[in-house]
Design a protein around this motif. Structure first.
Motif, PDB file in Angstrom:
ATOM      1  N   MET A 157       0.841  -1.190   0.000  1.00  0.00           N
ATOM      2  CA  MET A 157       0.000   0.000   0.000  1.00  0.00           C
ATOM      3  C   MET A 157       0.877   1.241   0.000  1.00  0.00           C
ATOM      4  SD  MET A 157      -2.556  -1.534   2.923  1.00  0.00           S
ATOM      5  CE  MET A 157      -1.123  -2.066   3.898  1.00  0.00           C
ATOM      6  N   ALA A 167       0.653   5.234   0.180  1.00  0.00           N
ATOM      7  CA  ALA A 167      -0.297   6.291   0.534  1.00  0.00           C
ATOM      8  C   ALA A 167       0.409   7.573   0.906  1.00  0.00           C
ATOM      9  CB  ALA A 167      -1.159   5.838   1.710  1.00  0.00           C
ATOM     10  N   ILE A 186      -4.433   7.340   3.051  1.00  0.00           N
ATOM     11  CA  ILE A 186      -4.388   6.154   3.899  1.00  0.00           C
ATOM     12  C   ILE A 186      -5.790   5.576   4.129  1.00  0.00           C
ATOM     13  CG2 ILE A 186      -4.532   7.373   6.103  1.00  0.00           C
ATOM     14  CD1 ILE A 186      -2.567   5.242   7.195  1.00  0.00           C
ATOM     15  N   PHE A 196      -6.666   2.095   2.994  1.00  0.00           N
ATOM     16  CA  PHE A 196      -5.732   1.132   3.558  1.00  0.00           C
ATOM     17  C   PHE A 196      -6.000   0.907   5.050  1.00  0.00           C
ATOM     18  CE2 PHE A 196      -3.046   3.167   0.100  1.00  0.00           C
ATOM     19  CZ  PHE A 196      -3.619   2.356  -0.868  1.00  0.00           C
ATOM     20  N   PHE A 210      -8.447  -1.753   4.984  1.00  0.00           N
ATOM     21  CA  PHE A 210      -7.776  -3.030   4.703  1.00  0.00           C
ATOM     22  C   PHE A 210      -7.156  -3.583   5.989  1.00  0.00           C
ATOM     23  CE2 PHE A 210      -6.354  -2.554  -0.052  1.00  0.00           C
ATOM     24  CZ  PHE A 210      -7.644  -2.261  -0.423  1.00  0.00           C
ATOM     25  N   MET A 267       1.021  -7.459   4.707  1.00  0.00           N
ATOM     26  CA  MET A 267       0.675  -6.110   4.274  1.00  0.00           C
ATOM     27  C   MET A 267       1.868  -5.220   4.564  1.00  0.00           C
ATOM     28  SD  MET A 267      -3.227  -5.386   5.355  1.00  0.00           S
ATOM     29  CE  MET A 267      -4.554  -6.173   4.473  1.00  0.00           C
ATOM     30  N   LEU A 326       2.810  -1.180   4.332  1.00  0.00           N
ATOM     31  CA  LEU A 326       2.355   0.187   4.117  1.00  0.00           C
ATOM     32  C   LEU A 326       3.532   1.145   4.048  1.00  0.00           C
ATOM     33  CD1 LEU A 326       0.128   2.413   4.024  1.00  0.00           C
ATOM     34  CD2 LEU A 326       0.228   2.414   6.545  1.00  0.00           C
ATOM     35  N   TYR A 361      -1.464  -1.188  -4.278  1.00  0.00           N
ATOM     36  CA  TYR A 361      -2.499  -0.158  -4.243  1.00  0.00           C
ATOM     37  C   TYR A 361      -1.841   1.174  -3.940  1.00  0.00           C
ATOM     38  CZ  TYR A 361      -5.675  -4.134  -3.665  1.00  0.00           C
ATOM     39  OH  TYR A 361      -6.355  -5.311  -3.822  1.00  0.00           O
TER      40      TYR A 361
END
Length: 167
Positions: A20, A22, A27, A30, A33, A51, A53, A123
């Protein structure tokens, strides 16, 4: 699902790697998520993947949900990676401002390998300006193997592994 329909939905594969990217309020999808994966008690869905981020902000005072993110990381250290990119306060070894692509460069080979796996989903949500920098870093990595990043990215999009919502 956001303003574009189903683009920002999590993959069905609970073993997926979800990367992710962002900036600031980007954010928001996410966070949902992360909550689904790590906070909800859903008997029909148990997230077992990873995951990762990358959250870009100008200053640490603008890091949204930091305590919540850190708590999830503490509770799920094998499943969640957090990388903050604080452009006005952090620099890399070359003294460059720490944008998302700058932080990604620190993990270039690992990200390159992950981007090539069929169960990795990327993403991106937030400021449109981050797209060019990410294309630059990924373009350099893929070019080393003679692969055109833009073509590869388009195929990822067709495969629903590359979703972007920028503004």
């Amino acid at each position: 699902s956001g303003p574009v329909g189903s683009a920002m939905l999590m993959p069905e594969d609970p073993n997926a790697t979800i990367i992710m990217l962002a900036t600031g309020t980007g954010i928001a999808p996410f966070r949902s998520f992360l909550r689904r994966a790590f906070m909800e008690n859903n008997p029909d869905y148990k997230f077992t993947g990873t995951m990762w981020l990358f959250l870009g902000v100008p200053t640490t005072s603008t890091l949204l949900y930091k305590e919540e993110l850190e708590e999830m990381k503490k509770n799920f250290p094998e499943n969640l990676r957090l990388d903050y990119c604080v452009s006005r306060e952090q620099t890399n070894a070359k003294g460059e401002k720490m944008y998302i692509q700058t932080r990604m460069a620190e993990y270039a080979e690992e990200l390159y390998d992950l981007f090539q796996k069929d169960n990795t989903y990327i993403y991106m949500c937030g400021l449109k300006g981050m797209e060019g920098g990410i294309d630059d870093i990924m373009g350099e990595l893929f070019a080393k193997d003679g692969v055109d990043w833009v073509t590869y990215r388009k195929q990822m999009k067709k495969d629903k592994r590359w979703e972007v919502e920028t503004y």
